[in-house]
Design an enzyme around this catalytic site. Structure first.
Site, PDB file in Angstrom:
ATOM      1  N   SER A   1      21.970  44.564  -7.071  1.00 33.79           N
ATOM      2  CA  SER A   1      22.041  45.530  -5.960  1.00 33.79           C
ATOM      3  C   SER A   1      20.886  46.522  -6.068  1.00 33.79           C
ATOM      4  O   SER A   1      20.339  46.745  -7.153  1.00 33.79           O
ATOM      5  CB  SER A   1      23.364  46.295  -6.017  1.00 33.79           C
ATOM      6  OG  SER A   1      24.445  45.405  -5.974  1.00 33.79           O
TER       7      SER A   1
HETATM    8  C1  LIG Z   1      25.690  42.328  -5.148  1.00 34.16           C
HETATM    9  S1  LIG Z   1      26.137  41.128  -6.346  1.00 34.16           S
HETATM   10  C2  LIG Z   1      26.620  42.114  -7.718  1.00 34.16           C
HETATM   11  C3  LIG Z   1      25.527  42.838  -8.432  1.00 34.16           C
HETATM   12  C4  LIG Z   1      25.849  43.067  -9.873  1.00 34.16           C
HETATM   13  N1  LIG Z   1      26.929  44.011 -10.086  1.00 34.16           N
HETATM   14  C5  LIG Z   1      24.609  43.406 -10.676  1.00 34.16           C
HETATM   15  O1  LIG Z   1      24.609  44.445 -11.368  1.00 34.16           O
HETATM   16  O2  LIG Z   1      23.652  42.646 -10.632  1.00 34.16           O
HETATM   17  C6  LIG Z   1      27.744  40.582  -5.793  1.00 34.16           C
HETATM   18  C7  LIG Z   1      28.326  39.533  -6.702  1.00 34.16           C
HETATM   19  O3  LIG Z   1      29.719  39.433  -6.441  1.00 34.16           O
HETATM   20  C8  LIG Z   1      30.086  38.087  -6.657  1.00 34.16           C
HETATM   21  N2  LIG Z   1      31.393  37.851  -6.033  1.00 34.16           N
HETATM   22  C9  LIG Z   1      31.679  37.687  -4.717  1.00 34.16           C
HETATM   23  N3  LIG Z   1      32.994  37.470  -4.542  1.00 34.16           N
HETATM   24  C10 LIG Z   1      33.559  37.527  -5.769  1.00 34.16           C
HETATM   25  C11 LIG Z   1      34.896  37.400  -6.249  1.00 34.16           C
HETATM   26  N4  LIG Z   1      35.909  37.146  -5.437  1.00 34.16           N
HETATM   27  N5  LIG Z   1      35.105  37.511  -7.584  1.00 34.16           N
HETATM   28  C12 LIG Z   1      34.079  37.775  -8.442  1.00 34.16           C
HETATM   29  N6  LIG Z   1      32.797  37.887  -8.049  1.00 34.16           N
HETATM   30  C13 LIG Z   1      32.547  37.780  -6.723  1.00 34.16           C
HETATM   31  C14 LIG Z   1      28.933  37.329  -6.017  1.00 34.16           C
HETATM   32  O4  LIG Z   1      28.902  35.976  -6.432  1.00 34.16           O
HETATM   33  C15 LIG Z   1      27.746  38.139  -6.484  1.00 34.16           C
HETATM   34  O5  LIG Z   1      27.230  37.648  -7.692  1.00 34.16           O
END
Ligand SMILES: C[S@@+](CC[C@H](N)C(=O)[O-])C[C@H]1O[C@@H](n2cnc3c(N)ncnc32)[C@H](O)[C@@H]1O
Length: 415
Positions: free
Chosen positions: A73
């Site tokens: 992000s």
């Molecule tokens: C914006 S990224 C997160 C950025 C992360 N916190 C970082 O520091 O790099 C959003 C992430 O949420 C994951 N995601 C989406 N739905 C999810 C779920 N139901 N359970 C766990 N992870 C999920 C996506 O695959 C993606 O990798």
């Protein structure tokens, strides 16, 4: 300190300086300190340092249609969420959406040796990469779990803080159940297609916001996923309606563009035509939606330009629709002064145009001193909240009913 390390430190402090300048205020000390310690480039290997220490999100994984499925992000988003979460040493933290592992590494520093961090990632390949980055950095105490974060991680709970870093449509019951007494859950919540990062604390049987910040996120996957509905209209399509929260559409709407357009202008003129929280004020209208107007159809003169090419606010009803339009009346290319209007189609098009223009004018007048939003989430099993019938917006979802109130800070008048 070797040369590479010294260079990294300069890059990190440069990123934090630009971030503070962009926000117009410094970061909270604890958040700035950990962002100064953790090298972001370790979590986005292969990205040039201008991206790794830039102010944008770094997309790391794409799906087959060219849509991002995971990213680091934007640093401003990460910092903002950490500030809202107020993570303290010794706390147990659950993150949903491990992504690159960068935020989990920051959390590990914030909780220190006496705390714990569990991070859940839906995509197995992304989880593997997160583990690798965390190990490369030395944050081996962070537990990375592959799974659906909507279910939480009861085995590691209860948690003092839960941070959801993917866009949620509802508050999953597991997050409330796994929250320790006095705990806080921070999540990007979508209501009527509008996303706000909300820090919630328990209040009776439900949750009440302690802060609400505007931002955008990659949507949640798995059992908590709730895609918005796209309704294409006209050849091309010339216009696409995006509708959230299962609002119904009649087939007659598909012919709306066959009629002449009605276009009316308000007296509202503002830089980029932006007014705080106006979107939530408009979202109270039945049939609230987002309208994407095709640039080629505008260039060909088939349809008037929308206020925002990335989705203007609009309303639809039966076989009619209207959306916000804008035209530049002053200012520069960098800071255009835009006059706001509305454009409508279909038998009730003119009425919907009036509804939008009157609402925009009223909000401009009332919100000038600032607006403070509060969002409450109550389970269906609990009674309506006091004053719920007078709230700005009530949205009924699968697990919770969301009640939005907006206090006008200058006059303290509830709307
Ligand atoms: C914006 S990224 C997160 C950025 C992360 N916190 C970082 O520091 O790099 C959003 C992430 O949420 C994951 N995601 C989406 N739905 C999810 C779920 N139901 N359970 C766990 N992870 C999920 C996506 O695959 C993606 O990798």
């Amino acid at each position: 300190m070797d040369e590479t390390h010294e260079n990294d430190v300069t890059l990190r402090s440069g990123m934090l300086d630009r971030l503070a300048a962009m926000r117009g205020r410094p970061l909270a000390d604890d958040v700035a300190n950990v962002m100064m310690v953790v090298p972001r480039h370790v979590f986005v290997p292969g990205a040039p340092s201008s991206e790794a220490y830039g102010l944008g999100a770094v997309v790391t994984h794409w799906d087959g249609q060219g849509v991002p499925r995971s990213s680091a992000s934007a640093p401003g988003t990460v910092a903002g969420m950490l500030e809202q979460a107020q993570v303290r040493p010794g706390q147990r933290v659950l993150e949903i959406g491990a992504g690159t592992g960068y935020n989990a590494a920051l959390l590990a520093h914030l909780v220190g040796a006496s705390g714990s961090v569990t991070t859940i990632e839906y995509d197995a390949d992304v989880a593997t990469a997160a583990r690798k980055h965390l190990d490369a950095y030395g944050a081996d105490r962070v537990r990375v779990v592959t799974g659906d974060g909507t279910l939480g991680a009861a085995e590691d709970g209860p948690f003092d803080r839960i941070l959801v870093t993917a866009g949620a449509w509802d508050v999953a019951p597991a997050w409330v159940e796994q929250l320790a007494p006095g705990g806080r859950v921070v999540l990007p919540l979508r209501l009527r297609g509008l996303t706000r990062v909300v820090a919630f604390e328990r209040d009776g049987a439900g949750l009440r916001s302690v802060s609400v910040v505007e931002d955008g996120f990659i949507p949640m996957k798995g059992i908590g996923a709730m895609p918005e509905k796209n309704v294409p209209l006209g050849p091309g399509p010339d216009l696409t309606l995006r509708i959230d929260d299962a609002q119904p559409v009649t087939p007659a709407l598909l012919q709306a563009l066959d009629s002449e357009a009605t276009l009316e202008w308000t007296d509202v003129v503002a830089p980029w035509a932006w007014t705080p929280e106006q979107d939530f004020w408009l979202a109270t209208l039945p049939g609230f939606c987002r309208v994407f107007v095709n640039a080629e159809a505008v260039a060909a003169g088939r349809i008037p330009r929308a206020k925002d090419p990335w989705g203007a606010w609009g309303v639809y009803s039966g076989a009619s629709l209207a959306y916000l339009a804008a035209r530049q009346v002053d200012g520069t290319d960098q800071m255009p002064m835009l006059q706001v209007g509305a454009c409508g189609f279909g038998p009730e098009g003119a009425g919907l145009v009036r509804l939008l223009t009157e609402r925009v004018s009223a909000w401009q007048e009332h919100s000038a001193g600032g607006v403070e939003m509060t969002i409450e989430a109550r389970p269906h099993s609990s009674a309506p909240l006091p004053g719920e019938d007078a709230a700005l917006l009530v949205v009924d979802k699968v697990d919770h009913v969301f009640v939005v109130t907006a206090a006008l800070t200058a006059t303290s008048v509830e709307v």
